[in-house]
Design an enzyme around this catalytic site. Sequence first.
Site, PDB file in Angstrom:
ATOM      1  N   MET A   1      -7.843   3.453   9.689  1.00 30.93           N
ATOM      2  CA  MET A   1      -7.174   2.282   9.082  1.00 30.93           C
ATOM      3  C   MET A   1      -6.336   1.515  10.108  1.00 30.93           C
ATOM      4  O   MET A   1      -5.841   2.099  11.074  1.00 30.93           O
ATOM      5  CB  MET A   1      -6.310   2.701   7.906  1.00 30.93           C
TER       6      MET A   1
ATOM      7  N   ASP B   1       0.666   2.354   9.204  1.00 35.80           N
ATOM      8  CA  ASP B   1       0.293   1.544  10.380  1.00 35.80           C
ATOM      9  C   ASP B   1       1.340   1.581  11.496  1.00 35.80           C
ATOM     10  O   ASP B   1       1.052   1.198  12.622  1.00 35.80           O
ATOM     11  CB  ASP B   1       0.085   0.073   9.962  1.00 35.80           C
TER      12      ASP B   1
ATOM     13  N   GLY C   1       6.240  -2.121   3.548  1.00 39.75           N
ATOM     14  CA  GLY C   1       5.830  -2.522   4.892  1.00 39.75           C
ATOM     15  C   GLY C   1       6.234  -3.952   5.211  1.00 39.75           C
ATOM     16  O   GLY C   1       7.205  -4.477   4.653  1.00 39.75           O
TER      17      GLY C   1
ATOM     18  N   ARG D   1     -23.850   7.648  13.872  1.00 35.59           N
ATOM     19  CA  ARG D   1     -23.365   7.819  12.497  1.00 35.59           C
ATOM     20  C   ARG D   1     -21.952   7.256  12.405  1.00 35.59           C
ATOM     21  O   ARG D   1     -21.186   7.306  13.373  1.00 35.59           O
ATOM     22  CB  ARG D   1     -23.310   9.304  12.118  1.00 35.59           C
TER      23      ARG D   1
ATOM     24  N   GLY E   1       0.839  -1.203   0.000  1.00 32.00           N
ATOM     25  CA  GLY E   1       0.000   0.000   0.000  1.00 32.00           C
ATOM     26  C   GLY E   1       0.869   1.246   0.000  1.00 32.00           C
ATOM     27  O   GLY E   1       1.926   1.266   0.633  1.00 32.00           O
TER      28      GLY E   1
END
Length: 359
Positions: A178, A136, A111, A277, A11
């Site tokens: 994330m 991350d 990563g 929400r 990513g």
Amino acid sequence: MKRIGMLTSGGDCQALNATMRGVVKGLANNLDELEVYGFMNGYKGLIYGDYRMLTSHDFSGILTRGGTILGTSRQPFKLMREPDEKGLDKVEAMKQNYHKLRLDCLVILGGNGTQKTANLLREEGLNIIHLPKTIDNDIYGTDMTFGFYSAVDIATNTIDCIHTTAASHNRVFIVEVMGHKVGWLTLYAGIASGADIILIPEIPYDEAKIIEAINRRKKRGSDFTILAVAEGAIPKEIAELPKKERKKAMAEIAERYPSISYKLAADIQKETGMELRVTIPGHMQRGGSPCPYDRVLATRLGSEAAKYILDEDYGNMVAIVDGKIKKVPLGEVAGRLKTVDPECQEIRDAKRIGISFGD
Ligand code: F6P
């Protein structure tokens, strides 16, 4: 004269370009002759010989640019030893392309998964340098990965915006951050934005405790609550199941809801009657210009990588430990994950000021 290959895999995140710029400037400034080959779209480019020769021009003006000038793709480590659909041996193909270009080394930005393949190529005899990227911040052996603080900024801004709306409408809001396996991003963005409840994969949550925390706030006069929830947050009763049953239970949730946040919202709404929400910033968290911290980190890591290349010192990840840039042998860190310790200082500090972790 040095000939180096470079690729970005997995990513994307902010500061990939800034890091490559650091490497190439660090080399170009110290060598009369340098050839840089950029492999396109991650390991795919190395496997299929898709590369282009880069000049100093390519690395000019990219300190602030998000994404990656080389493109990227996910090439799962577990499939690396399996031939492709035409029977091509991927590892052999990568080695051949490396040798065909007579590279001195390969600089790999990525990563955890990327790092495992980088280590495999090291074991296969290639000269490798790995640079740790990911929003991350879960790479073992480095205190920080580039991309992390830029993503914290974006997730924090999202929760800040939601805060004013939640207060105006007296609603409970879930912002999904994330992080499927680790909760660093949710933890930091949650603390930075004053979230009331933070749920991370490392601390399985109890819905009753979440409702307790919401009601506690109500009693004190706050009719709204903000939850920062990691993609990989997991209910306690499911986390306690044996692996196979756990997977099945999570798959059932995935069939019924777009994500864990929607299940949580539905459950809380049912129990409390409150209006909920869900907001998901998603891939926005990986986009845009790197924050100043990441630009500095990227430049330092890239510059140090250049030093290792000049010294012909290979087989390492370039890491930052206690504020110092240093090398860490790939063989010692590949395949290990840096998770959040539920007893860590950040969590203890957050709990002391009343943030609930749903435990
Ligand atoms: O590893 C980075 C990351 O952004 C994770 O936080 C997230 O869970 C995942 O990648 C999303 O992957 P993809 O871009 O393949 O949807």
